[in-house]
Design an enzyme around this catalytic site. Structure first.
Site, mmCIF file in Angstrom:
data_model
loop_
_atom_site.group_PDB
_atom_site.id
_atom_site.type_symbol
_atom_site.label_atom_id
_atom_site.label_comp_id
_atom_site.label_asym_id
_atom_site.label_seq_id
_atom_site.Cartn_x
_atom_site.Cartn_y
_atom_site.Cartn_z
ATOM 1 N N CYS A 155 0.838 -1.201 0.000
ATOM 2 C CA CYS A 155 0.000 0.000 0.000
ATOM 3 C C CYS A 155 0.874 1.254 0.000
ATOM 4 C CB CYS A 155 -0.934 -0.011 1.209
ATOM 5 S SG CYS A 155 -1.996 1.447 1.326
ATOM 6 N N CYS A 158 -0.497 4.084 2.113
ATOM 7 C CA CYS A 158 -0.331 3.886 3.563
ATOM 8 C C CYS A 158 1.126 4.117 3.973
ATOM 9 C CB CYS A 158 -0.686 2.456 3.968
ATOM 10 S SG CYS A 158 -2.263 1.882 3.352
ATOM 11 N N ASP A 159 2.053 3.582 3.191
ATOM 12 C CA ASP A 159 3.438 3.488 3.672
ATOM 13 C C ASP A 159 4.441 4.363 2.931
ATOM 14 O OD1 ASP A 159 2.611 1.555 5.491
ATOM 15 O OD2 ASP A 159 2.912 -0.074 4.082
HETATM 16 P P1 FAD Z 1 -9.991 -5.807 7.809
HETATM 17 O O1 FAD Z 1 -9.093 -4.837 8.474
HETATM 18 O O2 FAD Z 1 -9.487 -6.562 6.656
HETATM 19 O O3 FAD Z 1 -10.486 -6.796 8.955
HETATM 20 C C1 FAD Z 1 -11.397 -7.827 8.734
HETATM 21 C C2 FAD Z 1 -11.423 -8.703 9.967
HETATM 22 O O4 FAD Z 1 -12.490 -9.622 9.854
HETATM 23 C C3 FAD Z 1 -10.161 -9.537 10.184
HETATM 24 O O5 FAD Z 1 -9.729 -9.440 11.500
HETATM 25 C C4 FAD Z 1 -10.586 -10.964 9.904
HETATM 26 O O6 FAD Z 1 -9.913 -11.880 10.718
HETATM 27 C C5 FAD Z 1 -12.071 -10.895 10.290
HETATM 28 N N1 FAD Z 1 -12.822 -11.926 9.592
HETATM 29 C C6 FAD Z 1 -12.686 -12.332 8.307
HETATM 30 N N2 FAD Z 1 -13.526 -13.348 8.041
HETATM 31 C C7 FAD Z 1 -14.206 -13.598 9.186
HETATM 32 C C8 FAD Z 1 -15.188 -14.553 9.569
HETATM 33 N N3 FAD Z 1 -15.656 -15.450 8.690
HETATM 34 N N4 FAD Z 1 -15.639 -14.554 10.841
HETATM 35 C C9 FAD Z 1 -15.194 -13.654 11.745
HETATM 36 N N5 FAD Z 1 -14.247 -12.723 11.429
HETATM 37 C C10 FAD Z 1 -13.756 -12.710 10.184
HETATM 38 N N6 FAD Z 1 -5.118 1.948 5.840
HETATM 39 C C11 FAD Z 1 -5.017 3.250 6.206
HETATM 40 O O7 FAD Z 1 -6.001 3.987 6.134
HETATM 41 N N7 FAD Z 1 -3.837 3.752 6.706
HETATM 42 C C12 FAD Z 1 -2.724 2.989 6.847
HETATM 43 O O8 FAD Z 1 -1.670 3.469 7.276
HETATM 44 C C13 FAD Z 1 -2.806 1.619 6.483
HETATM 45 N N8 FAD Z 1 -1.747 0.798 6.612
HETATM 46 C C14 FAD Z 1 -1.861 -0.522 6.300
HETATM 47 C C15 FAD Z 1 -0.776 -1.364 6.499
HETATM 48 C C16 FAD Z 1 -0.880 -2.704 6.214
HETATM 49 C C17 FAD Z 1 0.305 -3.603 6.451
HETATM 50 C C18 FAD Z 1 -2.087 -3.230 5.688
HETATM 51 C C19 FAD Z 1 -2.199 -4.697 5.370
HETATM 52 C C20 FAD Z 1 -3.165 -2.403 5.470
HETATM 53 C C21 FAD Z 1 -3.069 -1.041 5.773
HETATM 54 N N9 FAD Z 1 -4.139 -0.170 5.568
HETATM 55 C C22 FAD Z 1 -4.047 1.142 5.948
HETATM 56 C C23 FAD Z 1 -5.408 -0.648 4.975
HETATM 57 C C24 FAD Z 1 -6.427 -0.925 6.088
HETATM 58 O O9 FAD Z 1 -5.848 -1.746 7.045
HETATM 59 C C25 FAD Z 1 -7.667 -1.572 5.500
HETATM 60 O O10 FAD Z 1 -8.209 -0.746 4.496
HETATM 61 C C26 FAD Z 1 -8.729 -1.788 6.587
HETATM 62 O O11 FAD Z 1 -8.203 -2.481 7.674
HETATM 63 C C27 FAD Z 1 -9.914 -2.562 6.028
HETATM 64 O O12 FAD Z 1 -10.813 -2.695 7.067
HETATM 65 P P2 FAD Z 1 -11.997 -3.748 7.064
HETATM 66 O O13 FAD Z 1 -12.850 -3.366 8.209
HETATM 67 O O14 FAD Z 1 -12.596 -3.838 5.728
HETATM 68 O O15 FAD Z 1 -11.370 -5.175 7.364
#
Ligand code: FAD
Length: 337
Positions: A155, A158-159
């Site tokens: 990303c 992000c980084d």
């Molecule tokens: P996610 O964060 O993907 O979380 C989904 C969760 O649901 C997970 O914990 C998973 O285990 C759980 N889950 C999945 N399936 C199931 C199931 N069947 N039952 C129960 N639980 C389940 N964004 C920024 O804005 N700023 C940043 O600096 C930034 N840095 C990042 C750095 C890294 C290394 C990464 C990988 C991403 C970064 N991002 C950043 C992006 C950001 O993390 C994502 O856009 C955001 O977390 C997405 O959120 P979400 O709620 O869609 O789900």
């Protein structure tokens, strides 16, 4: 009702909820905060290493988050997610540290099962918010695990701005629009950006490709793949690259490597039951979080292949909660009438 955390509802009590949220990233927890404050008593399944992530989601795998509003000095990813969780609990969300492994969206109330309990009687919900997130695709290169988040990122937004990449040579892998976008974005920070393209042409749109090819700080390495990530044990400082036509291998000294080869949305649970696009992302009605099944909403990265940010995920989590709340209010109203 006291919030039940890390809880298991005994099997004899078949749980019915108005709204169940599956997923514990910014989208899931934002939905929970809104629903809990609206007295809907949401249940949030945070997962147990679901899709390879600890509860709290993708941000638990990173260090500083510097672009989430409200934290002018930045905040560590895991700390931010602890705060999200704390806020969900504060308003009465019931958080269950289990993974939902099976779901039946063919009729309402919807039925779902927890991992390891697929043969038990199903639990039910009037509405479901899918917030299961996504994960960046990886190449499985030698050295990739060692330098992931220590020079390798998926990303740029992000980084890209972190100090280790400033005024340093960087590389991007990919040939599509996101590779073009990431590379152009990185020219703000890096001294030079190399784009490794496996083929002799870009998949990116004409306009993006032109921008990329004309940029003075970008060099495209055609027919080129990375074969190994090398460094000093702490940080990446070199890539071994190979020309797939000539077979020639050489070093490309870079301090940062950005993958722009796509993400995998965590939709295996619902892929056959909800409309998804060719990459498996849940399709929502534009401007809403409504999926192809009434009463099922999708929020966060699982339905967003474009922005993939914590703040956009949180925003769509809020939308999903408000839409679920409205649906339940309408249905309760029509039952009373
Ligand atoms: P996610 O964060 O993907 O979380 C989904 C969760 O649901 C997970 O914990 C998973 O285990 C759980 N889950 C999945 N399936 C199931 C199931 N069947 N039952 C129960 N639980 C389940 N964004 C920024 O804005 N700023 C940043 O600096 C930034 N840095 C990042 C750095 C890294 C290394 C990464 C990988 C991403 C970064 N991002 C950043 C992006 C950001 O993390 C994502 O856009 C955001 O977390 C997405 O959120 P979400 O709620 O869609 O789900």
């Amino acid at each position: 009702m006291a919030p039940l955390t890390n809880g298991k509802v005994p099997k004899s009590t078949k749980m019915h909820s108005k709204v169940v949220i599956i997923g514990s990233g910014p989208a899931g927890h934002t939905a929970a905060v809104y629903l809990a404050r609206a007295n809907i008593n949401p249940v949030l399944f945070e997962g147990f290493m679901a899709n390879g992530f600890a509860a709290g989601g993708q941000l638990t795998t990173t260090t500083d988050v510097e672009n989430y509003p409200g934290f002018p000095s930045g905040i560590l990813g895991p700390e931010l997610m602890d705060k999200f969780r704390e806020q969900s609990i504060r308003f009465g969300t019931q958080i269950i540290t289990e993974t939902v492994s099976k779901i039946d969206l063919s009729a309402r109330p919807f039925r779902y099962w927890r991992e390891g309990e697929e043969h038990d009687e199903a639990e039910t919900a009037d509405a479901i918010i899918i917030a299961t997130g996504a994960s960046a695709k990886r190449l499985g290169l030698k050295g990739e695990v060692t330098y992931w988040q220590s020079g390798i990122s998926a990303c740029a937004v992000c980084d890209g701005a972190v100090p280790i990449f400033r005024n340093q040579p960087l590389a991007v892998i990919g040939g599509g629009d996101s590779a073009a976008e990431e590379a152009t974005y990185l020219t703000k920070y890096g001294s030079h950006v190399y784009v490794l393209v496996r083929r002799s042409e870009l998949r990116a749109s004409k306009i993006m490709a032109k921008r990329l090819m004309n940029h003075p700080k970008i060099t495209i390495l055609w027919n080129t793949v990375a074969t190994e990530c090398q460094g000093d044990g702490d940080l990446l400082n070199n890539l071994r690259i190979k020309n797939v036509v000539t077979g020639e291998e050489r070093d490309l000294p870079v301090r940062g490597l950005f993958y722009a080869i796509g993400h995998e949305p965590a939709t295996s649970l619902v892929r056959s039951q909800l409309q998804t696009d060719l990459d498996g992302y849940i399709i929502t009605v534009p401007g809403t979080t409504q999926t192809s099944v009434k009463g099922v909403f999708a929020a966060g990265d699982v339905q967003d292949k474009r922005y993939r940010q914590a703040i956009t995920s949180a925003g769509s989590g809020c939308m999903a909660a408000l839409e679920a709340e409205r649906l339940i209010a309408e249905e309760e109203g029509s039952e009373e009438a």
